[in-house]
Design a protein around this motif. Sequence first.
Motif, PDB file in Angstrom:
ATOM      1  N   GLU A   1       0.823  -1.202   0.000  1.00 14.45           N
ATOM      2  CA  GLU A   1       0.000   0.000   0.000  1.00 14.45           C
ATOM      3  C   GLU A   1       0.864   1.263   0.000  1.00 14.45           C
ATOM      4  N   PHE A   2       1.921   1.268   0.806  1.00 10.15           N
ATOM      5  CA  PHE A   2       2.790   2.435   0.834  1.00 10.15           C
ATOM      6  C   PHE A   2       3.514   2.607  -0.496  1.00 10.15           C
ATOM      7  N   GLY A   3       3.877   1.485  -1.118  1.00  9.38           N
ATOM      8  CA  GLY A   3       4.581   1.555  -2.388  1.00  9.38           C
ATOM      9  C   GLY A   3       3.767   2.240  -3.472  1.00  9.38           C
ATOM     10  N   LYS A   4       2.468   2.049  -3.451  1.00 15.99           N
ATOM     11  CA  LYS A   4       1.602   2.666  -4.449  1.00 15.99           C
ATOM     12  C   LYS A   4       1.562   4.178  -4.319  1.00 15.99           C
ATOM     13  N   LEU A   5       1.850   4.685  -3.122  1.00 14.30           N
ATOM     14  CA  LEU A   5       1.729   6.118  -2.860  1.00 14.30           C
ATOM     15  C   LEU A   5       3.012   6.886  -3.129  1.00 14.30           C
ATOM     16  N   GLY A   6       4.088   6.176  -3.427  1.00 14.55           N
ATOM     17  CA  GLY A   6       5.341   6.858  -3.705  1.00 14.55           C
ATOM     18  C   GLY A   6       5.827   7.646  -2.513  1.00 14.55           C
ATOM     19  N   HIS A   7       6.117   8.915  -2.723  1.00 15.69           N
ATOM     20  CA  HIS A   7       6.662   9.754  -1.649  1.00 15.69           C
ATOM     21  C   HIS A   7       5.604  10.652  -1.018  1.00 15.69           C
ATOM     22  N   ASN A   8       4.348  10.363  -1.266  1.00 16.94           N
ATOM     23  CA  ASN A   8       3.286  11.231  -0.763  1.00 16.94           C
ATOM     24  C   ASN A   8       2.641  10.719   0.515  1.00 16.94           C
ATOM     25  N   ALA A   9       3.217   9.704   1.132  1.00 21.24           N
ATOM     26  CA  ALA A   9       2.654   9.147   2.359  1.00 21.24           C
ATOM     27  C   ALA A   9       3.614   9.342   3.519  1.00 21.24           C
ATOM     28  N   VAL A  10       3.045   9.628   4.669  1.00 20.01           N
ATOM     29  CA  VAL A  10       3.823   9.798   5.891  1.00 20.01           C
ATOM     30  C   VAL A  10       3.233   8.884   6.955  1.00 20.01           C
ATOM     31  N   VAL A  11       4.075   8.156   7.669  1.00 21.58           N
ATOM     32  CA  VAL A  11       3.625   7.303   8.763  1.00 21.58           C
ATOM     33  C   VAL A  11       3.756   8.070  10.068  1.00 21.58           C
ATOM     34  N   CYS A  12       2.700   8.075  10.832  1.00 21.07           N
ATOM     35  CA  CYS A  12       2.689   8.801  12.110  1.00 21.07           C
ATOM     36  C   CYS A  12       2.413   7.807  13.234  1.00 21.07           C
ATOM     37  N   TRP A  13       3.314   7.728  14.200  1.00 22.69           N
ATOM     38  CA  TRP A  13       3.147   6.854  15.356  1.00 22.69           C
ATOM     39  C   TRP A  13       2.618   7.669  16.527  1.00 22.69           C
ATOM     40  N   GLY A  14       1.554   7.188  17.141  1.00 24.18           N
ATOM     41  CA  GLY A  14       1.053   7.870  18.333  1.00 24.18           C
ATOM     42  C   GLY A  14      -0.294   8.520  18.100  1.00 24.18           C
ATOM     43  N   SER A  15      -0.739   9.272  19.089  1.00 26.19           N
ATOM     44  CA  SER A  15      -2.103   9.795  19.080  1.00 26.19           C
ATOM     45  C   SER A  15      -2.249  11.118  18.353  1.00 26.19           C
ATOM     46  N   SER A  16      -1.155  11.840  18.077  1.00 26.85           N
ATOM     47  CA  SER A  16      -1.268  13.123  17.398  1.00 26.85           C
ATOM     48  C   SER A  16      -0.019  13.385  16.573  1.00 26.85           C
ATOM     49  N   PRO A  17      -0.165  13.958  15.371  1.00 23.65           N
ATOM     50  CA  PRO A  17       0.999  14.236  14.536  1.00 23.65           C
ATOM     51  C   PRO A  17       1.802  15.410  15.084  1.00 23.65           C
ATOM     52  N   PRO A  18       3.099  15.436  14.840  1.00 24.16           N
ATOM     53  CA  PRO A  18       3.905  16.573  15.285  1.00 24.16           C
ATOM     54  C   PRO A  18       3.504  17.841  14.545  1.00 24.16           C
ATOM     55  N   PRO A  19       3.763  19.017  15.129  1.00 23.36           N
ATOM     56  CA  PRO A  19       3.379  20.288  14.475  1.00 23.36           C
ATOM     57  C   PRO A  19       3.905  20.421  13.054  1.00 23.36           C
ATOM     58  N   SER A  20       5.136  19.940  12.803  1.00 25.59           N
ATOM     59  CA  SER A  20       5.712  20.072  11.467  1.00 25.59           C
ATOM     60  C   SER A  20       4.897  19.292  10.437  1.00 25.59           C
ATOM     61  N   LEU A  21       4.364  18.105  10.831  1.00 29.12           N
ATOM     62  CA  LEU A  21       3.545  17.313   9.923  1.00 29.12           C
ATOM     63  C   LEU A  21       2.213  17.994   9.675  1.00 29.12           C
ATOM     64  N   VAL A  33      -1.516  10.633   5.357  1.00 30.80           N
ATOM     65  CA  VAL A  33      -0.965  10.303   6.667  1.00 30.80           C
ATOM     66  C   VAL A  33      -1.554   8.972   7.127  1.00 30.80           C
ATOM     67  N   ALA A  34      -0.690   8.018   7.403  1.00 31.97           N
ATOM     68  CA  ALA A  34      -1.120   6.732   7.943  1.00 31.97           C
ATOM     69  C   ALA A  34      -0.777   6.695   9.428  1.00 31.97           C
ATOM     70  N   HIS A  35      -1.788   6.525  10.261  1.00 37.44           N
ATOM     71  CA  HIS A  35      -1.585   6.493  11.705  1.00 37.44           C
ATOM     72  C   HIS A  35      -1.378   5.051  12.166  1.00 37.44           C
ATOM     73  N   ILE A  36      -0.349   4.826  12.947  1.00 37.22           N
ATOM     74  CA  ILE A  36      -0.135   3.528  13.587  1.00 37.22           C
ATOM     75  C   ILE A  36      -0.243   3.731  15.088  1.00 37.22           C
ATOM     76  N   TYR A  37      -1.089   2.945  15.724  1.00 33.49           N
ATOM     77  CA  TYR A  37      -1.355   3.134  17.142  1.00 33.49           C
ATOM     78  C   TYR A  37      -1.520   1.771  17.803  1.00 33.49           C
TER      79      TYR A  37
END
Length: 244
Positions: A1-21, A33-37
């Motif tokens: 799934e990530f491969g299909k998105l190229g460089h347009n996907a970001v994985v975020c670990w935790g309950s909230s993304p960092p301000p920069s994201l 943004v793909a959230h892993i929790y």
Amino acid sequence: EFGKLGHNAVVCWGSSPPPSLSALARETEQLVVAHIYEGPFKIDSDAGKLLPYVLDWTGLYVNTRRGCDLEYFGNAFPFEHNAALVRACAGMREKYIPEFTAPDGWRHYVAVIVQDRSDQSFAFAEAGQMSPAELVRLAAAEHPDLAVKIIVSATGDPSDEIESALRQELGAEFTDRIEFIPEDERFHVLVAAKAVFTVNSPLASAAVLARRPVTVFAPCFYAGWGLTEDRGTVLRRNRQLGLD
């Protein structure tokens, strides 16, 4: 799934993304943004270990303010046309979560999960209308003949602080009736309880899967499907589900 998105996907670990994201997401409409929790509960039993994690492309299952993949899945997935998946889920449930059909003496207690704002589900729901002591008293009143086993859902030192404050607030009348459950016994206590009460803790989903009666007072990912007694409004549900 990530491969299909190229460089347009970001994985975020935790309950909230960092301000920069968050700032980057505002600048581009194509950022995914793909959230892993962490999953709602962990199992360490004779059947083996289960350490679940949730990959969510929509949001977070603990954030009841908006939808998530689990919610959309529950609302729309055609279970009736996917017998193999249903059998696989049933097999996992039967392996890790036993159904307790023994006499009531085996589970002569009510389990109460108390939370504070370090519990993300509780924090997102802003479910502060019921204090831990009020929840314990309510469960005890509705099951006057049962002992009360209390599970504290909090991160770090707050769990000790909650236990101390709760003992003091409940007073002497509850001294011989309540028991606080250590973390490594939570799962076994929940799946064998006569009934479970919580504001909206994800931990209670283990009891739901074990077919225990679960009462909730605020939105959560497993409420609103006909599997729990809901004493609060649960939005965005258009379907009744069963465990089978």
